[in-house]
Scaffold this active site. Structure first.
Site, PDB file in Angstrom:
ATOM      1  N   HIS A 218       0.838  -1.207   0.000  1.00 31.52           N
ATOM      2  CA  HIS A 218       0.000   0.000   0.000  1.00 31.52           C
ATOM      3  C   HIS A 218       0.871   1.255   0.000  1.00 31.52           C
ATOM      4  CE1 HIS A 218      -3.715   2.251   1.267  1.00 31.52           C
ATOM      5  NE2 HIS A 218      -2.805   3.061   1.745  1.00 31.52           N
ATOM      6  N   GLU A 219       1.883   1.260   0.872  1.00 34.97           N
ATOM      7  CA  GLU A 219       2.737   2.440   0.980  1.00 34.97           C
ATOM      8  C   GLU A 219       3.633   2.608  -0.244  1.00 34.97           C
ATOM      9  OE1 GLU A 219       2.050   4.588   3.108  1.00 34.97           O
ATOM     10  OE2 GLU A 219       0.674   3.257   4.168  1.00 34.97           O
ATOM     11  N   HIS A 222       2.113   4.694  -2.831  1.00 37.26           N
ATOM     12  CA  HIS A 222       2.196   6.141  -2.607  1.00 37.26           C
ATOM     13  C   HIS A 222       3.478   6.733  -3.216  1.00 37.26           C
ATOM     14  CE1 HIS A 222      -1.397   6.948  -0.364  1.00 37.26           C
ATOM     15  NE2 HIS A 222      -1.125   6.041   0.556  1.00 37.26           N
ATOM     16  N   HIS A 228      -5.911   8.552  -2.347  1.00 33.02           N
ATOM     17  CA  HIS A 228      -6.500   7.222  -2.485  1.00 33.02           C
ATOM     18  C   HIS A 228      -7.619   7.258  -3.531  1.00 33.02           C
ATOM     19  CE1 HIS A 228      -4.614   6.986   1.554  1.00 33.02           C
ATOM     20  NE2 HIS A 228      -4.337   5.756   1.163  1.00 33.02           N
TER      21      HIS A 228
END
Length: 305
Positions: A218-219, A222, A228
């Site tokens: 998930h990170e 980024h 999101h």
């Protein structure tokens, strides 16, 4: 005051149990914030760090919600998560000391860079990797935290997606318990550093490797997308699928690592990670559990047993 005039709540925090009694007339005006103020008096956990868990909790309940609208009923059993102020102050003091030590070490390293002798031919180290890992040395069991970070940084599937998408991360470290209590991970400046919540909310161990690795995917997303939005969700799902596919190929011993060389034979731990990766895609219907456990056994530990 009779029992009909009161609402009784049982609140558990760490190993302590507190009985909170409220006047029934208060339920029409008393908010969750009022209850949190009462709990702060009892436990010293700051309101902004309090996390209340109870059956029937409304998803949209906030600090300003009335207790009845938040699903708090007579006899409710509430679990309070959060660290008391004294614990937080100790952590902050320890962090400051650790930062001073790191500044001294960096200053020494800048003055006298170490000489490195190569024992063999030149080695090519990929740019797309975690350039440094660092646990919080002032926290309990820093060696276990470091081992978990090292395992993540050397995870073959993670290295594969980083190379494929040209992800470079300066620092992989852990997220302190008092920092961003509502987050499981944090990416600063699109890959300058990634911070992961390695420890359980109760601070009694470490989260499951599979949970932490899903947060890492998930990170890593980024690094490309900050919000999101649909672009973020699409890339995040793609990374999880690529992790699962890479490990499926490892399992079948048909994948060659890093664009050439011998066929990689997966270990028991790799097979476990394959099952973990295929079981959940972050951003899908499931959610990460706040609970966790100690680190999974390494193949060496399995052989030792």
């Amino acid at each position: 005051m009779s029992s009909e005039d009161t609402i009784n709540l049982t609140v558990s925090h760490r190993s302590q149990t507190y009985h909170v009694q409220l006047d029934t007339t208060e339920t029409t005006t008393t908010t969750v914030h009022d209850l949190q103020e009462r709990l702060f008096e009892l436990t010293s956990v700051p309101i902004h760090l309090q996390k209340l868990i109870y059956k029937g909790k409304k998803n949209n309940a906030g600090s300003s919600s009335l207790l009845r609208d938040a699903g708090v009923v007579n006899g409710a059993k509430i679990t309070l998560l959060g660290n008391p102020e004294s614990d937080i102050n100790q952590l902050l003091d320890a962090e400051k000391q650790q930062q001073r030590k790191e500044e001294i070490l960096r200053a020494r390293a800048a003055k006298a860079p170490p000489k490195i002798r190569s024992a063999g031919g030149p080695r090519t180290i990929s740019t797309y990797r975690f350039h440094r890992i660092e646990p919080l040395r002032h926290m309990p069991d820093p060696s276990k935290a470091e081992a978990l970070l090292k395992r993540l940084s050397e995870d073959q599937a993670i290295r594969h997606v980083m190379e494929k998408h040209k992800f470079s991360v300066g620092l992989l470290t852990e997220l302190a318990p008092h920092e961003h209590p509502g987050l499981l991970g944090l990416n600063k400046n699109a890959g300058e550093s990634i911070h992961l919540r390695l420890r359980t909310d109760a601070m009694d161990g470490f989260r499951l490797y599979s949970e932490v690795r899903r947060v890492l995917c998930h990170e890593l997303t980024h690094n490309v997308w900050g919000d999101h939005d649909d672009n973020f969700k699409a890339l995040n799902s793609r990374l999880n699928r690529e992790v699962a596919e890479f490990e499926r190929q490892l399992r079948e011993s048909t994948h060659t690592l890093m664009g050439g060389g011998p066929v990689y034979t997966p270990t028991d731990a790799d097979s476990e990670m394959m099952a973990e990766a295929t079981s959940h895609v972050l951003g899908g219907g499931s959610s990460l559990s706040p609970s966790g456990s100690s680190l999974s056994l390494t193949p060496a530990e399995r052989r030792a047993r």
